[in-house]
Design a protein around this motif. Structure first.
Motif, PDB file in Angstrom:
ATOM      1  N   HIS A 165     -12.688 108.561 -28.937  1.00 29.98           N
ATOM      2  CA  HIS A 165     -13.001 108.437 -30.368  1.00 29.98           C
ATOM      3  C   HIS A 165     -12.837 106.987 -30.829  1.00 29.98           C
ATOM      4  N   ASN A 191      -8.441 111.070 -47.509  1.00 22.76           N
ATOM      5  CA  ASN A 191      -7.739 112.349 -47.530  1.00 22.76           C
ATOM      6  C   ASN A 191      -6.233 112.235 -47.740  1.00 22.76           C
ATOM      7  N   THR A 220      -4.584 110.288 -38.917  1.00 15.20           N
ATOM      8  CA  THR A 220      -5.490 110.848 -37.933  1.00 15.20           C
ATOM      9  C   THR A 220      -4.974 110.527 -36.537  1.00 15.20           C
ATOM     10  N   CYS A 238      -4.007 111.452 -45.344  1.00 14.85           N
ATOM     11  CA  CYS A 238      -3.316 111.959 -44.159  1.00 14.85           C
ATOM     12  C   CYS A 238      -3.481 110.922 -43.044  1.00 14.85           C
ATOM     13  N   SER A 285      -4.050 106.621 -36.899  1.00 16.03           N
ATOM     14  CA  SER A 285      -4.542 105.783 -37.980  1.00 16.03           C
ATOM     15  C   SER A 285      -4.363 106.543 -39.288  1.00 16.03           C
ATOM     16  N   TRP A 325      -0.847 115.870 -41.587  1.00 19.97           N
ATOM     17  CA  TRP A 325      -0.577 115.950 -43.014  1.00 19.97           C
ATOM     18  C   TRP A 325       0.903 116.122 -43.313  1.00 19.97           C
ATOM     19  N   PHE A 328      -6.199 110.741 -32.209  1.00 21.61           N
ATOM     20  CA  PHE A 328      -7.334 110.911 -31.301  1.00 21.61           C
ATOM     21  C   PHE A 328      -7.061 110.153 -30.016  1.00 21.61           C
ATOM     22  N   HIS A 363      -6.279 108.167 -42.757  1.00 13.87           N
ATOM     23  CA  HIS A 363      -7.522 108.628 -43.375  1.00 13.87           C
ATOM     24  C   HIS A 363      -7.343 108.346 -44.854  1.00 13.87           C
ATOM     25  N   TYR A 396     -11.466 114.136 -34.209  1.00 15.77           N
ATOM     26  CA  TYR A 396     -10.069 113.731 -34.346  1.00 15.77           C
ATOM     27  C   TYR A 396      -9.298 114.882 -34.979  1.00 15.77           C
ATOM     28  N   PHE A 397      -7.994 114.744 -35.027  1.00 17.18           N
ATOM     29  CA  PHE A 397      -7.191 115.712 -35.766  1.00 17.18           C
ATOM     30  C   PHE A 397      -6.468 114.974 -36.876  1.00 17.18           C
ATOM     31  N   GLN A 398      -6.142 115.718 -37.907  1.00 16.43           N
ATOM     32  CA  GLN A 398      -5.426 115.149 -39.043  1.00 16.43           C
ATOM     33  C   GLN A 398      -3.951 115.527 -38.940  1.00 16.43           C
TER      34      GLN A 398
END
Length: 164
Positions: free
Chosen positions: A59, A49, A53, A51, A44, A133, A55, A46, A129-131
């Motif tokens: 989540h 930010n 995401t 960036c 998805s 970038w 997961f 963010h 979750y992780f981003q």
């Protein structure tokens, strides 16, 4: 499947010849754990930010349950709350992707365009979750920790030197 999956760690990844990225090993393990052993990844944006995401299923379910809880709280406090809009904001942009056993997956063209990723990405575990970038954008983001920004800058500098 555990209720809480936490993503940590970070890695700069260059896309392969087919434009796919490799999900870092520990993040890949956590996604599989979160998605009942399946190689199912959710992606998805963010918005705040700038960036993407990533997961697993746990989540995604958490996001839905969180909206349900906010809706109940608002009803109990007799406050207005637009649950449909909140679900749209949290769940409406989620895309499903699969990854192979080597962790290779494709970021959708829409997500890549929105965050400006071309052939490199920085994966950054930040909890549930992780981003993902665009490395240059992370380096320019004053809100990110200096340690992380400097790590990515050094990786970009090294990569540029190797291309010369």
């Amino acid at each position: 499947m555990s209720d809480i999956i936490l993503y940590t760690g970070n890695a700069c990844i260059a896309a392969d010849g087919k434009g796919r990225f490799v999900l870092p090993l520990e993040m890949r393990r956590q996604v599989k754990l979160s998605s009942a052993g399946e190689n199912k990844l959710y992606l998805s944006l963010h918005i705040e930010n700038g960036c993407a995401t990533g997961f697993g299923e746990s989540h995604r379910s958490f996001l839905f349950a969180e909206v349900e809880a906010l809706e109940r709280e608002a009803r109990a406090a007799d406050r207005p709350f637009n649950g449909d809009l909140e679900r749209e904001l949290r769940l409406g942009m989620i895309e499903e992707a699969t990854f192979d056993e080597g962790g290779r997956f494709a970021l959708s063209a829409d997500i890549k365009e929105e965050i400006g990723i071309k052939d490199t990405a920085f994966f950054y575990g930040v909890g549930r979750y992780f981003q993902i970038w665009k490395p240059e954008a992370l380096v320019e983001s004053a809100d990110r920790p200096a340690l992380i920004r400097n790590k990515v800058r050094r990786w970009l500098d090294q990569r540029a030197a190797e291309k010369r």
